[in-house]
Design a protein around this motif. Sequence first.
Motif, PDB file in Angstrom:
ATOM      1  N   LEU A   1       3.345  -0.960  -6.045  1.00 40.36           N
ATOM      2  CA  LEU A   1       3.054  -2.395  -6.014  1.00 40.36           C
ATOM      3  C   LEU A   1       2.780  -2.809  -4.574  1.00 40.36           C
ATOM      4  CD1 LEU A   1       5.791  -3.650  -8.511  1.00 40.36           C
ATOM      5  CD2 LEU A   1       3.380  -3.115  -8.966  1.00 40.36           C
ATOM      6  N   SER A   2       1.629  -2.462  -4.114  1.00 40.09           N
ATOM      7  CA  SER A   2       1.248  -2.656  -2.721  1.00 40.09           C
ATOM      8  C   SER A   2      -0.184  -3.174  -2.657  1.00 40.09           C
ATOM      9  CB  SER A   2       1.356  -1.317  -1.978  1.00 40.09           C
ATOM     10  OG  SER A   2       0.640  -1.346  -0.764  1.00 40.09           O
ATOM     11  N   PRO A   3      -0.525  -3.950  -1.615  1.00 34.97           N
ATOM     12  CA  PRO A   3      -1.919  -4.386  -1.457  1.00 34.97           C
ATOM     13  C   PRO A   3      -2.902  -3.218  -1.393  1.00 34.97           C
ATOM     14  CG  PRO A   3      -0.481  -5.626   0.005  1.00 34.97           C
ATOM     15  CD  PRO A   3       0.365  -4.548  -0.598  1.00 34.97           C
ATOM     16  N   SER A   4      -2.412  -2.031  -1.010  1.00 32.91           N
ATOM     17  CA  SER A   4      -3.296  -0.870  -0.934  1.00 32.91           C
ATOM     18  C   SER A   4      -3.859  -0.500  -2.294  1.00 32.91           C
ATOM     19  CB  SER A   4      -2.549   0.331  -0.338  1.00 32.91           C
ATOM     20  OG  SER A   4      -2.357   0.160   1.050  1.00 32.91           O
ATOM     21  N   LEU A   5      -3.151  -0.844  -3.374  1.00 34.11           N
ATOM     22  CA  LEU A   5      -3.666  -0.568  -4.708  1.00 34.11           C
ATOM     23  C   LEU A   5      -4.952  -1.346  -4.950  1.00 34.11           C
ATOM     24  CD1 LEU A   5      -3.209   0.857  -7.420  1.00 34.11           C
ATOM     25  CD2 LEU A   5      -1.880  -1.140  -8.150  1.00 34.11           C
ATOM     26  N   LEU A   6      -4.963  -2.626  -4.550  1.00 30.85           N
ATOM     27  CA  LEU A   6      -6.156  -3.453  -4.696  1.00 30.85           C
ATOM     28  C   LEU A   6      -7.271  -2.951  -3.782  1.00 30.85           C
ATOM     29  CD1 LEU A   6      -7.586  -5.950  -5.839  1.00 30.85           C
ATOM     30  CD2 LEU A   6      -6.525  -7.298  -4.007  1.00 30.85           C
ATOM     31  N   ARG A  15       6.674   8.263  -2.988  1.00 31.66           N
ATOM     32  CA  ARG A  15       7.694   9.257  -2.627  1.00 31.66           C
ATOM     33  C   ARG A  15       8.943   8.592  -2.061  1.00 31.66           C
ATOM     34  NH1 ARG A  15       4.938  13.514   1.255  1.00 31.66           N
ATOM     35  NH2 ARG A  15       7.102  14.204   1.386  1.00 31.66           N
ATOM     36  N   LEU A  16       8.751   7.541  -1.282  1.00 32.47           N
ATOM     37  CA  LEU A  16       9.883   6.918  -0.594  1.00 32.47           C
ATOM     38  C   LEU A  16      10.592   5.869  -1.455  1.00 32.47           C
ATOM     39  CD1 LEU A  16       8.337   6.452   2.973  1.00 32.47           C
ATOM     40  CD2 LEU A  16       9.863   8.270   2.194  1.00 32.47           C
ATOM     41  N   ASP A  17       9.837   5.108  -2.247  1.00 33.37           N
ATOM     42  CA  ASP A  17      10.402   3.960  -2.959  1.00 33.37           C
ATOM     43  C   ASP A  17      10.378   4.085  -4.476  1.00 33.37           C
ATOM     44  OD1 ASP A  17      10.667   2.772  -0.422  1.00 33.37           O
ATOM     45  OD2 ASP A  17       8.631   1.968  -0.538  1.00 33.37           O
ATOM     46  N   GLY A  18       9.848   5.199  -5.001  1.00 36.95           N
ATOM     47  CA  GLY A  18       9.776   5.343  -6.442  1.00 36.95           C
ATOM     48  C   GLY A  18       8.612   4.558  -7.025  1.00 36.95           C
ATOM     49  N   PRO A  19       8.602   4.340  -8.346  1.00 32.23           N
ATOM     50  CA  PRO A  19       7.477   3.669  -9.017  1.00 32.23           C
ATOM     51  C   PRO A  19       7.128   2.307  -8.445  1.00 32.23           C
ATOM     52  CG  PRO A  19       8.939   4.662 -10.632  1.00 32.23           C
ATOM     53  CD  PRO A  19       9.627   4.802  -9.304  1.00 32.23           C
ATOM     54  N   LEU A  20       8.123   1.574  -7.934  1.00 29.08           N
ATOM     55  CA  LEU A  20       7.829   0.260  -7.368  1.00 29.08           C
ATOM     56  C   LEU A  20       6.970   0.355  -6.107  1.00 29.08           C
ATOM     57  CD1 LEU A  20      11.266  -1.594  -7.800  1.00 29.08           C
ATOM     58  CD2 LEU A  20       9.170  -1.862  -9.161  1.00 29.08           C
ATOM     59  N   GLY A  21       6.893   1.547  -5.522  1.00 28.66           N
ATOM     60  CA  GLY A  21       6.114   1.719  -4.306  1.00 28.66           C
ATOM     61  C   GLY A  21       4.628   1.483  -4.491  1.00 28.66           C
ATOM     62  N   LEU A  41      -0.211   4.749  -0.792  1.00 22.74           N
ATOM     63  CA  LEU A  41       0.424   4.606  -2.105  1.00 22.74           C
ATOM     64  C   LEU A  41       1.250   5.840  -2.465  1.00 22.74           C
ATOM     65  CD1 LEU A  41      -2.495   2.966  -4.124  1.00 22.74           C
ATOM     66  CD2 LEU A  41      -0.336   1.887  -3.474  1.00 22.74           C
ATOM     67  N   THR A  42       0.723   7.037  -2.200  1.00 21.39           N
ATOM     68  CA  THR A  42       1.482   8.244  -2.521  1.00 21.39           C
ATOM     69  C   THR A  42       2.723   8.356  -1.649  1.00 21.39           C
ATOM     70  OG1 THR A  42       0.094   9.573  -1.029  1.00 21.39           O
ATOM     71  CG2 THR A  42      -0.539   9.494  -3.347  1.00 21.39           C
ATOM     72  N   THR A  43       2.613   7.923  -0.399  1.00 16.66           N
ATOM     73  CA  THR A  43       3.786   7.920   0.483  1.00 16.66           C
ATOM     74  C   THR A  43       4.833   6.935  -0.015  1.00 16.66           C
ATOM     75  OG1 THR A  43       2.415   8.525   2.384  1.00 16.66           O
ATOM     76  CG2 THR A  43       4.571   7.562   2.858  1.00 16.66           C
ATOM     77  N   ALA A  44       4.379   5.722  -0.395  1.00 14.08           N
ATOM     78  CA  ALA A  44       5.305   4.712  -0.914  1.00 14.08           C
ATOM     79  C   ALA A  44       5.968   5.189  -2.203  1.00 14.08           C
ATOM     80  CB  ALA A  44       4.564   3.400  -1.149  1.00 14.08           C
TER      81      ALA A  44
END
Length: 289
Positions: free
Chosen positions: A200-205, A192-198, A187-190
């Motif tokens: 929104l990933s299954p890793s959050l769940l 950095r790369l994609d901004g706040p929308l990063g 999530l922290t990598t996403a």
Amino acid sequence: MVELGLFFALICALVTNVGYLLKHRGAVVAPAVDIRRPLASAAGLFRSRWFTIGWLVALVAWVFHVLALSLAPISDVRVVLAAGMVLLAVIADRMFGFKVGRRQWVALTAMSVGLGLLAVTRQPVEDAGLSHSTAALMLFQGCLLGLGALLIAGPGLTGARSERRGLALGAASGVLFGVSDVALKELTTALRLDGPLGVLSPSLLVAAIAAVGAFYASARALQNGEAVSVIAVTGTAANVVGIAGGMLVFGDPIPGDPVGIAVQAFAFVLIVVAGALIPAPLRAAQAAV
């Protein structure tokens, strides 16, 4: 920035151990955790003053942990957190009245040597952790969530004694904390790369499920087992999962020559052996309420 991340990880290691020992002080006088009654169990834990204080301290440690993961490779962060097991023995002995015996100090020496070997054989790479395989991430998380569930349910089904059940639950919470770490790193990598929308990933769940499971497993482990033993097993399991996730999922660097690989393998063995030796201090002080 990597050095700053590792500094945050060192602060996290110190604060985490204090939080764990405070939570143990509160958990042993709280009603027994019953996963069939999650809300009532959580309420019972937080009615204990020391558990609430320990949880708030652990929350501060978690903030430093997320900052560390956002700046440094997850395997490096976990190596620093593994050093926190040395701090655990010192804090438990000096601040909480636990007697740490010769066996535990031998373990501390082994831990220090293992961490030193990892440090000198690591090959820094600037973009380590910025890319990963989604399939590898899902497989890694799925397998370890299953292992955590097995460690939680297995001892109860086999009728294991309370102390052994506490160690198994401690290991389960460590595995789940490690899974949460891997998800947070993604999530922290996403971010950095994609901004706040990063985010929104299954890793959050996955991070949320693993963190909730780890919360209940850890609390019940502290109720069933001896404090330093349970905390050491929890930390060792989380460190092993985190370091493995860094290498298998995020491509954190390993030595490219046979000697370096052998040295790192030996270092990991030392860390695991040290984690096995640190538990079981000679005596424990009575918990203050």
